[in-house]
Scaffold this motif. Structure first.
Motif, PDB file in Angstrom:
ATOM      1  N   GLN A   1       0.825  -1.208   0.000  1.00  0.00           N
ATOM      2  CA  GLN A   1       0.000   0.000   0.000  1.00  0.00           C
ATOM      3  C   GLN A   1       0.860   1.260   0.000  1.00  0.00           C
ATOM      4  OE1 GLN A   1      -2.667  -0.290   3.308  1.00  0.00           O
ATOM      5  NE2 GLN A   1      -3.797  -2.045   2.440  1.00  0.00           N
ATOM      6  N   THR A   2       1.974   1.244   0.722  1.00  0.00           N
ATOM      7  CA  THR A   2       2.860   2.417   0.752  1.00  0.00           C
ATOM      8  C   THR A   2       3.653   2.557  -0.535  1.00  0.00           C
ATOM      9  OG1 THR A   2       3.073   2.091   3.130  1.00  0.00           O
ATOM     10  CG2 THR A   2       4.651   3.557   2.090  1.00  0.00           C
ATOM     11  N   ALA A   3       4.108   1.414  -1.093  1.00  0.00           N
ATOM     12  CA  ALA A   3       4.931   1.478  -2.293  1.00  0.00           C
ATOM     13  C   ALA A   3       4.138   1.908  -3.512  1.00  0.00           C
ATOM     14  CB  ALA A   3       5.588   0.123  -2.541  1.00  0.00           C
ATOM     15  N   LEU A   4       2.878   1.541  -3.573  1.00  0.00           N
ATOM     16  CA  LEU A   4       2.057   1.903  -4.728  1.00  0.00           C
ATOM     17  C   LEU A   4       1.575   3.351  -4.677  1.00  0.00           C
ATOM     18  CD1 LEU A   4      -0.043  -1.361  -5.136  1.00  0.00           C
ATOM     19  CD2 LEU A   4       1.844  -0.575  -6.577  1.00  0.00           C
ATOM     20  N   ALA A   5       1.688   3.975  -3.513  1.00  0.00           N
ATOM     21  CA  ALA A   5       1.263   5.383  -3.395  1.00  0.00           C
ATOM     22  C   ALA A   5       2.423   6.299  -3.755  1.00  0.00           C
ATOM     23  CB  ALA A   5       0.775   5.663  -1.987  1.00  0.00           C
ATOM     24  N   ALA A   6       2.973   6.158  -4.965  1.00  0.00           N
ATOM     25  CA  ALA A   6       4.110   6.956  -5.406  1.00  0.00           C
ATOM     26  C   ALA A   6       3.650   8.357  -5.797  1.00  0.00           C
ATOM     27  CB  ALA A   6       4.785   6.279  -6.593  1.00  0.00           C
TER      28      ALA A   6
ATOM     29  N   ALA B   1       5.481   1.088 -14.967  1.00  0.00           N
ATOM     30  CA  ALA B   1       6.230   0.806 -13.740  1.00  0.00           C
ATOM     31  C   ALA B   1       5.301   0.395 -12.605  1.00  0.00           C
ATOM     32  CB  ALA B   1       7.044   2.036 -13.351  1.00  0.00           C
ATOM     33  N   THR B   2       4.136   1.047 -12.511  1.00  0.00           N
ATOM     34  CA  THR B   2       3.168   0.673 -11.468  1.00  0.00           C
ATOM     35  C   THR B   2       2.654  -0.749 -11.676  1.00  0.00           C
ATOM     36  OG1 THR B   2       2.507   2.996 -11.299  1.00  0.00           O
ATOM     37  CG2 THR B   2       1.015   1.348 -10.363  1.00  0.00           C
ATOM     38  N   ALA B   3       2.377  -1.102 -12.947  1.00  0.00           N
ATOM     39  CA  ALA B   3       1.923  -2.469 -13.235  1.00  0.00           C
ATOM     40  C   ALA B   3       3.001  -3.491 -12.889  1.00  0.00           C
ATOM     41  CB  ALA B   3       1.528  -2.582 -14.707  1.00  0.00           C
ATOM     42  N   GLY B   4       4.262  -3.183 -13.209  1.00  0.00           N
ATOM     43  CA  GLY B   4       5.348  -4.100 -12.863  1.00  0.00           C
ATOM     44  C   GLY B   4       5.501  -4.261 -11.373  1.00  0.00           C
ATOM     45  N   LEU B   5       5.365  -3.159 -10.615  1.00  0.00           N
ATOM     46  CA  LEU B   5       5.464  -3.247  -9.164  1.00  0.00           C
ATOM     47  C   LEU B   5       4.333  -4.091  -8.578  1.00  0.00           C
ATOM     48  CD1 LEU B   5       6.814  -2.390  -6.533  1.00  0.00           C
ATOM     49  CD2 LEU B   5       5.452  -0.286  -6.598  1.00  0.00           C
ATOM     50  N   GLN B   6       3.118  -3.910  -9.068  1.00  0.00           N
ATOM     51  CA  GLN B   6       1.982  -4.708  -8.599  1.00  0.00           C
ATOM     52  C   GLN B   6       2.178  -6.193  -8.924  1.00  0.00           C
ATOM     53  OE1 GLN B   6      -1.419  -2.936 -10.430  1.00  0.00           O
ATOM     54  NE2 GLN B   6      -1.583  -1.265  -8.927  1.00  0.00           N
ATOM     55  N   LEU B   7       2.721  -6.483 -10.116  1.00  0.00           N
ATOM     56  CA  LEU B   7       2.950  -7.867 -10.498  1.00  0.00           C
ATOM     57  C   LEU B   7       3.981  -8.532  -9.584  1.00  0.00           C
ATOM     58  CD1 LEU B   7       2.569 -10.256 -12.428  1.00  0.00           C
ATOM     59  CD2 LEU B   7       4.284  -9.230 -13.926  1.00  0.00           C
TER      60      LEU B   7
ATOM     61  N   GLN C   1      13.173  -8.203  -4.598  1.00  0.00           N
ATOM     62  CA  GLN C   1      14.264  -7.470  -5.239  1.00  0.00           C
ATOM     63  C   GLN C   1      13.798  -6.820  -6.530  1.00  0.00           C
ATOM     64  OE1 GLN C   1      17.479 -10.249  -5.721  1.00  0.00           O
ATOM     65  NE2 GLN C   1      17.960 -10.322  -3.516  1.00  0.00           N
ATOM     66  N   ARG C   2      13.010  -7.531  -7.311  1.00  0.00           N
ATOM     67  CA  ARG C   2      12.479  -6.933  -8.538  1.00  0.00           C
ATOM     68  C   ARG C   2      11.509  -5.802  -8.224  1.00  0.00           C
ATOM     69  NH1 ARG C   2      12.299 -12.505  -9.954  1.00  0.00           N
ATOM     70  NH2 ARG C   2      10.052 -12.528  -9.487  1.00  0.00           N
ATOM     71  N   ALA C   3      10.725  -5.977  -7.159  1.00  0.00           N
ATOM     72  CA  ALA C   3       9.820  -4.892  -6.765  1.00  0.00           C
ATOM     73  C   ALA C   3      10.600  -3.657  -6.332  1.00  0.00           C
ATOM     74  CB  ALA C   3       8.912  -5.381  -5.631  1.00  0.00           C
ATOM     75  N   GLU C   4      11.731  -3.829  -5.681  1.00  0.00           N
ATOM     76  CA  GLU C   4      12.564  -2.685  -5.289  1.00  0.00           C
ATOM     77  C   GLU C   4      13.068  -1.936  -6.520  1.00  0.00           C
ATOM     78  OE1 GLU C   4      16.665  -1.828  -2.737  1.00  0.00           O
ATOM     79  OE2 GLU C   4      15.727  -3.813  -2.754  1.00  0.00           O
ATOM     80  N   ALA C   5      13.441  -2.675  -7.584  1.00  0.00           N
ATOM     81  CA  ALA C   5      13.883  -2.020  -8.817  1.00  0.00           C
ATOM     82  C   ALA C   5      12.749  -1.238  -9.475  1.00  0.00           C
ATOM     83  CB  ALA C   5      14.439  -3.069  -9.781  1.00  0.00           C
ATOM     84  N   TRP C   6      11.535  -1.788  -9.465  1.00  0.00           N
ATOM     85  CA  TRP C   6      10.397  -1.055 -10.032  1.00  0.00           C
ATOM     86  C   TRP C   6      10.042   0.156  -9.174  1.00  0.00           C
ATOM     87  CZ3 TRP C   6       8.989  -1.368 -14.773  1.00  0.00           C
ATOM     88  CH2 TRP C   6       9.096  -2.556 -15.491  1.00  0.00           C
ATOM     89  N   GLN C   7      10.236   0.037  -7.895  1.00  0.00           N
ATOM     90  CA  GLN C   7       9.927   1.170  -7.021  1.00  0.00           C
ATOM     91  C   GLN C   7      10.860   2.352  -7.289  1.00  0.00           C
ATOM     92  OE1 GLN C   7      10.166   0.230  -2.899  1.00  0.00           O
ATOM     93  NE2 GLN C   7       8.845   1.919  -2.265  1.00  0.00           N
TER      94      GLN C   7
END
Length: 342
Positions: free
Chosen positions: A215-220, A262-268, A290-296
């Motif tokens: 929830q925090t990461a998607l609220a960019a 980027a948001t879609a990749g982070l959610q995936l 780790q992949r989510a950190e790169a998308w973030q």
């Protein structure tokens, strides 16, 4: 009959040569009698021939009727023979089925006899005062409950179910009066204390933290942070609406399409991490984070908030997903050893 003509008187002659001869009249009568006789014979023969022909035709009709009747009887006999053959085949099939059923019933009866013998043996063992039948039943129930608790904890990760199973095993074990199982009660208490100290199941805790972090990461932020220079040059202030100067090494997405991707990749990646946590795949869980950190990094600019989220994500990746209890299964192992020694 032929009519006789009257004879006229002739002149009497003195000489014998002058006397008339009656031969012609006598020869005509037999000829007429023979003609009628032949006619009667021909009529009799014709009548006999007609009667014989009629009898022959009647005999032919009787023969044809008998042949037709014999054919019908043969057809009826063939039908009856076919029906008898079908009935015979059906009877053979029924006999085969009955034979198979008898074999199955014989096998089942043998199985029932074997099970009855086993039950009789078990009952005799339970009734033996030297074996303490009630105590054996309680130990069997305790072993079953301990096995169920261990399986629910290791396979399903049901910590509450394992605690209930161990509690029931403790209550059953309290009914055993044999002092040889006193150490077993102490081992069970230590194992229950270890289960109570676990608190929340690690997988459930990791998934809860992952949901909060998602929830925090998607609220960019919707745009990058502006430059912190309070007094920019006049040319930058004049052309700020037309020209945006940024360092080439920054990876934050600015275009709407890039940010959506980027948001879609982070959610995936967060969904993949959640699926890995469900199946207790620690390697997949760490790789997805780790992949989510790169998308973030594509969504957030460099800031203390981004550093804090990275720190939380890396700490979460190091969390175990399975229970680690050194004393798990020690009570069950000790119980089996004690029962094998008896």
């Amino acid at each position: 009959m032929a009519a006789v003509l009257p004879l006229q008187p002739a002149a009497v002659s003195s000489t014998p040569e002058s006397t008339p001869a009656p031969a012609p009249v006598a020869s005509a009568t037999p000829r007429r009698s023979r003609g009628w006789l032949w006619l009667v014979v021909v009529l009799i023969v014709a009548a006999a021939a007609g009667y014989g022909w009629m009898q022959w035709q009647a005999k032919l009709e009787r023969d044809r009727a008998q042949a037709s009747d014999a054919g019908q009887r043969l057809d009826a006999l063939d039908g009856r023979i076919d029906s008898i053959r079908r009935d015979q085949r059906a009877q053979v099939q029924r006999l085969q089925q009955a034979d198979a059923t008898n074999r199955v019933l014989r096998d089942e009866l043998l199985g029932v006899g074997q099970r009855a013998a086993l039950l009789e043996d078990t009952v005799s063992k339970l009734a033996d005062p030297d074996r303490h039948g009630a105590q054996a039943l309680r130990l069997d129930e305790t072993e079953l409950l301990l096995s169920l608790g261990q399986q629910r904890l290791l396979i399903a990760g049901d910590l509450d179910g394992a605690r209930r199973a161990y509690a029931l095993a403790g209550h059953v074990l309290d009914g055993v009066d044999d002092p040889a199982y006193l150490s077993l009660r102490q081992t069970l208490q230590q194992e229950r204390a270890g289960l109570d100290a676990l608190g929340v199941e690690p997988r459930v805790k990791a998934m809860a933290e992952l949901d909060a972090l998602a929830q925090t990461a998607l609220a960019a932020p919707s745009a990058t942070v502006a430059h912190d220079e309070p007094l920019a040059p006049w040319w930058r202030r004049a052309f700020a609406s037309l020209i945006d100067v940024r360092p080439s090494d920054r990876t934050v997405a600015v275009q709407p399409s890039d940010r959506i991707a980027a948001t879609a990749g982070l959610q995936l990646e967060i969904s993949l991490a959640r699926a890995a946590a469900e199946r207790r795949d620690e390697a997949g869980f760490r790789a997805a984070l780790q992949r989510a950190e790169a998308w973030q990094a594509r969504l957030w600019p460099e800031s203390p908030s981004l550093q804090q989220q990275r720190t939380r994500m890396r700490e979460l990746a190091q969390r175990p997903l399975s229970l680690t209890l050194p004393t798990l299964g020690s009570t069950l192992q000790q119980l089996r050893q004690l029962r094998a020694a008896d």
